[in-house]
Scaffold this motif. Structure first.
Motif, mmCIF file in Angstrom:
data_model
loop_
_atom_site.group_PDB
_atom_site.id
_atom_site.type_symbol
_atom_site.label_atom_id
_atom_site.label_comp_id
_atom_site.label_asym_id
_atom_site.label_seq_id
_atom_site.Cartn_x
_atom_site.Cartn_y
_atom_site.Cartn_z
ATOM 1 N N HIS A 86 -2.517 -8.785 10.172
ATOM 2 C CA HIS A 86 -2.996 -8.261 8.892
ATOM 3 C C HIS A 86 -3.131 -6.748 8.974
ATOM 4 N N LEU A 87 -2.857 -6.105 7.852
ATOM 5 C CA LEU A 87 -3.059 -4.664 7.716
ATOM 6 C C LEU A 87 -3.669 -4.423 6.343
ATOM 7 N N GLU A 88 -4.699 -3.609 6.293
ATOM 8 C CA GLU A 88 -5.311 -3.216 5.018
ATOM 9 C C GLU A 88 -5.138 -1.720 4.833
ATOM 10 N N ARG A 89 -4.738 -1.341 3.637
ATOM 11 C CA ARG A 89 -4.629 0.077 3.293
ATOM 12 C C ARG A 89 -5.432 0.338 2.027
ATOM 13 N N ARG A 90 -6.068 1.480 2.003
ATOM 14 C CA ARG A 90 -6.770 1.962 0.810
ATOM 15 C C ARG A 90 -6.177 3.330 0.504
ATOM 16 N N TYR A 91 -5.135 3.320 -0.290
ATOM 17 C CA TYR A 91 -4.399 4.548 -0.589
ATOM 18 C C TYR A 91 -5.146 5.455 -1.552
ATOM 19 N N GLY A 92 -6.047 4.880 -2.338
ATOM 20 C CA GLY A 92 -6.697 5.639 -3.401
ATOM 21 C C GLY A 92 -5.881 5.509 -4.678
ATOM 22 N N ASP A 93 -6.421 6.019 -5.736
ATOM 23 C CA ASP A 93 -5.782 5.914 -7.047
ATOM 24 C C ASP A 93 -4.749 7.030 -7.192
ATOM 25 N N LEU A 94 -3.610 6.835 -6.538
ATOM 26 C CA LEU A 94 -2.551 7.852 -6.493
ATOM 27 C C LEU A 94 -1.509 7.687 -7.590
ATOM 28 N N GLY A 95 -1.681 6.673 -8.414
ATOM 29 C CA GLY A 95 -0.679 6.338 -9.418
ATOM 30 C C GLY A 95 0.136 5.154 -8.936
ATOM 31 N N ARG A 96 0.540 4.340 -9.880
ATOM 32 C CA ARG A 96 1.230 3.087 -9.591
ATOM 33 C C ARG A 96 2.465 3.278 -8.709
ATOM 34 N N SER A 97 3.309 4.213 -9.048
ATOM 35 C CA SER A 97 4.558 4.417 -8.289
ATOM 36 C C SER A 97 4.290 4.832 -6.850
ATOM 37 N N GLU A 98 3.333 5.728 -6.661
ATOM 38 C CA GLU A 98 3.042 6.207 -5.306
ATOM 39 C C GLU A 98 2.402 5.110 -4.457
ATOM 40 N N ILE A 99 1.509 4.332 -5.043
ATOM 41 C CA ILE A 99 0.899 3.231 -4.303
ATOM 42 C C ILE A 99 1.971 2.242 -3.872
ATOM 43 N N ARG A 100 2.872 1.902 -4.783
ATOM 44 C CA ARG A 100 3.935 0.954 -4.449
ATOM 45 C C ARG A 100 4.883 1.528 -3.393
ATOM 46 N N ALA A 101 5.193 2.809 -3.480
ATOM 47 C CA ALA A 101 6.077 3.439 -2.485
ATOM 48 C C ALA A 101 5.433 3.415 -1.100
ATOM 49 N N ARG A 102 4.152 3.711 -1.042
ATOM 50 C CA ARG A 102 3.458 3.689 0.251
ATOM 51 C C ARG A 102 3.372 2.267 0.806
ATOM 52 N N ALA A 103 3.189 1.306 -0.090
ATOM 53 C CA ALA A 103 3.138 -0.089 0.354
ATOM 54 C C ALA A 103 4.491 -0.526 0.925
ATOM 55 N N VAL A 104 5.576 -0.108 0.297
ATOM 56 C CA VAL A 104 6.909 -0.428 0.826
ATOM 57 C C VAL A 104 7.075 0.192 2.209
ATOM 58 N N ALA A 105 6.664 1.431 2.365
ATOM 59 C CA ALA A 105 6.778 2.105 3.665
ATOM 60 C C ALA A 105 5.963 1.374 4.731
ATOM 61 N N ASP A 106 4.760 0.945 4.382
ATOM 62 C CA ASP A 106 3.942 0.224 5.361
ATOM 63 C C ASP A 106 4.510 -1.154 5.671
ATOM 64 N N ALA A 107 5.103 -1.819 4.684
ATOM 65 C CA ALA A 107 5.756 -3.110 4.945
ATOM 66 C C ALA A 107 6.916 -2.924 5.920
ATOM 67 N N LEU A 108 7.696 -1.868 5.737
ATOM 68 C CA LEU A 108 8.778 -1.573 6.684
ATOM 69 C C LEU A 108 8.202 -1.333 8.078
ATOM 70 N N GLY A 109 7.088 -0.619 8.140
ATOM 71 C CA GLY A 109 6.446 -0.361 9.430
ATOM 72 C C GLY A 109 6.046 -1.640 10.147
ATOM 73 N N LEU A 110 5.535 -2.595 9.396
ATOM 74 C CA LEU A 110 5.183 -3.881 10.012
ATOM 75 C C LEU A 110 6.424 -4.605 10.517
ATOM 76 N N LEU A 111 7.495 -4.579 9.746
ATOM 77 C CA LEU A 111 8.742 -5.216 10.187
ATOM 78 C C LEU A 111 9.321 -4.528 11.408
ATOM 79 N N GLU A 112 9.210 -3.209 11.463
ATOM 80 C CA GLU A 112 9.659 -2.464 12.642
ATOM 81 C C GLU A 112 8.822 -2.866 13.863
#
Length: 166
Positions: free
Chosen positions: A134-160
Motif C-alpha cells: 500500500h502507498l498513500e499520497r496526500r498531494y494537496g488540492d493541486l487541481g484535478r489534472s495535476e493530482i491525476r498526473a501525479r497518481a499516474v507517476a506514482d502508479a508507475l513507480g510501484l510497478l517499477e
C-alpha cells in the motif's frame, strides 16, 4: 498526460523491462480513469506486457468487476487503504497478470472532507509472489489534472518497484 515526455519515457522503460522479464501487469483504476493503462498502451509492444485494465470508477464496478466486497467500501469508503489493497488483489485474481496496481482517490475539485481531502490517493500493488503493498499520497488540492498526473507517476513507480523486487 500520455504526451508527457518524462512519463512516456518511464512507460517505455517499464514495458521493455516487463517484456524482458516475461512478466505481465494489470491495472485497477478509479480516480485515474484508465490513464495508467492508457499511458502503458501508448508504448509500441505493450500488448506483451499489459494483460488487462479495469476502470472501476463506481463502487459497484469495484465489487462486480474485481470482487471488492461492498461491505468493505461501505465501512471504509472507496478511498481507503483497505479498498486500494482489495482492488489490487482483485485485479490480480481476475487476470492472468503477475502484478496489479490499483489507484483510488479524490481528484477534486469537490468530494473531499476533513478526513479525506482532495488530493488523497491510495494505491495497492499485488504480486503473485508477495503480500499486497500500500502507498498513500496526500498531494494537496493541486487541481484535478495535476493530482491525476501525479497518481499516474506514482502508479508507475510501484510497478517499477515490483519488477526490481522480483
Amino acid at each position: 498526460m500520455i504526451d508527457d515526455p518524462a512519463l512516456l519515457a518511464r512507460a517505455e522503460a517499464l514495458v521493455a523491462a516487463y517484456a524482458a522479464a516475461g512478466r505481465r501487469l494489470a491495472t485497477a483504476e478509479s480516480c485515474t480513469g484508465g490513464l495508467v493503462a492508457g499511458l502503458i498502451t501508448a508504448v509500441p509492444g505493450s500488448s506483451a506486457v499489459l494483460e488487462r485494465g479495469f476502470v472501476t470508477y463506481s463502487n459497484e464496478a469495484k465489487s462486480e468487476a474485481i470482487g471488492v466486497p461492498a461491505g468493505l467500501v461501505a465501512a471504509h469508503g472507496a478511498v481507503s487503504e483497505l479498498v486500494a489493497r482489495a482492488m489490487a488483489g482483485g485485479a490480480l485474481a481476475a487476470s492472468r497478470a503477475d502484478v496489479a496496481v490499483a489507484v483510488t482517490g479524490i481528484a477534486g475539485p469537490g468530494g473531499g472532507s476533513a478526513q479525506k481531502p482532495v488530493g488523497l490517493v491510495h494505491f495497492g500493488l499485488a504480486s503473485r509472489d508477495a503480500p499486497v503493498r500500500h502507498l498513500e499520497r496526500r498531494y494537496g488540492d493541486l487541481g484535478r489534472s495535476e493530482i491525476r498526473a501525479r497518481a499516474v507517476a506514482d502508479a508507475l513507480g510501484l510497478l517499477e518497484a515490483a519488477l526490481r523486487a522480483g
